[in-house]
Design an enzyme around this catalytic site. Structure first.
Site, PDB file in Angstrom:
ATOM      1  N   SER A   1       0.819  -1.141  -0.166  1.00  0.00           N
ATOM      2  CA  SER A   1      -0.181   0.023   0.118  1.00  0.00           C
ATOM      3  C   SER A   1       0.903   1.033  -0.101  1.00  0.00           C
ATOM      4  O   SER A   1       2.113   1.182   0.858  1.00  0.00           O
ATOM      5  CB  SER A   1      -1.002   0.046   1.178  1.00  0.00           C
ATOM      6  OG  SER A   1      -1.129   1.097   1.311  1.00  0.00           O
TER       7      SER A   1
ATOM      8  N   TYR B   1      -1.621  -0.587  10.619  1.00  0.00           N
ATOM      9  CA  TYR B   1      -1.679  -0.699   9.530  1.00  0.00           C
ATOM     10  C   TYR B   1      -1.106  -0.116   8.529  1.00  0.00           C
ATOM     11  O   TYR B   1       0.112  -1.180   7.811  1.00  0.00           O
ATOM     12  CB  TYR B   1      -2.754  -0.076   8.324  1.00  0.00           C
ATOM     13  CG  TYR B   1      -3.324   0.051   7.013  1.00  0.00           C
ATOM     14  CD1 TYR B   1      -3.711  -1.621   6.406  1.00  0.00           C
ATOM     15  CD2 TYR B   1      -3.668   0.609   6.347  1.00  0.00           C
ATOM     16  CE1 TYR B   1      -4.011  -1.858   5.052  1.00  0.00           C
ATOM     17  CE2 TYR B   1      -3.051   0.349   4.649  1.00  0.00           C
ATOM     18  CZ  TYR B   1      -3.208  -0.650   4.537  1.00  0.00           C
ATOM     19  OH  TYR B   1      -3.813  -1.127   2.981  1.00  0.00           O
TER      20      TYR B   1
END
Length: 259
Positions: free
Chosen positions: A143, A156
């Site tokens: 990501s 995250y």
């Protein structure tokens, strides 16, 4: 790209039941690969297999990627079904948001277990056969949160930074053995995971979904969300025979957000 460039290859795609995983599985199939979809939801995997036309070249294996014994059993089953794994796409993941001081240990561990440990366990299960053949492709779906920081998603971000670090380290270990290891790093992508983020924003604030979308889309210089097929195209490129000199990279698919 030639529709048969991956003919004879067996690809495993984790998190293959929806979103980026489903789009990637479809693209690898069109390129001639045999594909095993992995994920926790067996019904969703079966539905995706049917959507992709079924047939002998596509299989489903239900697995929790954070469970070591389950992962080893799943890869054994996949190998028995469609042969040794030539391509691994570690796409399974979760995202949860919370201010740092409200991030409890359970949330922290969940992000690391699924996003980082899951990729580690699946890679460890698939790698021996690749090394034996001196040929293989591992693509980790990270990501932009693995390339920069974002507020309220410390766990995250940490997990995705870990994925990129693991990618770089392993790529160097196997650089002379015919195996490439890369990461693709999508920005905000039009998936169920994005919808969950939008729902969380609207639930915790007084904003509408349109306003929540505006908040997230402003990160992308193109002022739009990335589409799953755009990420899948990057994965396919990294799996193609002509990409053998590309390894250890974290490639941003984010409309220019990361430069």
């Amino acid at each position: 790209m030639n529709e048969s460039i991956l003919s004879g290859r067996h690809a495993v795609v984790t998190g293959g039941g929806s979103g980026i995983g489903a789009a990637t599985a479809a693209m690898l199939l069109r390129a001639g690969a045999r594909v095993t979809l992995m994920g926790r939801d067996a019904a969703r995997l079966d539905a995706q297999r049917s959507a992709l036309g079924g047939g002998e070249g596509i299989a489903c294996v239900s697995v929790d990627v954070a469970d070591e014994a389950a992962v080893n059993a799943a890869f054994m089953h996949a190998t028995e079904g469609l042969g040794e794994v030539d391509i691994l796409v570690n796409n399974a993941g979760q995202a949860s948001a919370a201010p740092f001081m409200q991030t409890d240990l359970a949330l922290w561990k969940r992000m690391l277990d699924v996003n980082l440990t899951g990729a580690f366990l699946c890679t460890r299960a698939a790698l021996p056969a690749m090394l034996a053949k001196k040929s293989g492709r591992i693509v980790n779906v990270a990501s932009t949160a693995g390339q920069v920081g974002y507020p309220y998603v410390a766990a995250y971000c940490a997990s995705k930074h870990g994925v990129i670090g693991m990618t770089r380290a392993l790529a160097l270990e196997v650089a002379t053995q015919g195996v490439t290891v890369n990461a693709v790093c999508p920005g905000y992508t039009e998936t169920e995971l994005l919808q969950a983020s939008l729902d969380q924003i609207t639930r915790k604030t007084s904003r509408s979904e349109a306003e929540a979308r505006s908040i997230l889309v402003r990160h992308n210089p193109q002022q739009r969300f990335v589409q799953p097929d755009e990420v899948a195209h990057a994965v396919l490129w990294l799996c193609a025979p002509g990409s053998s000199a590309i390894t250890g990279q974290s490639i941003s698919v984010s409309g220019g957000e990361i430069t």
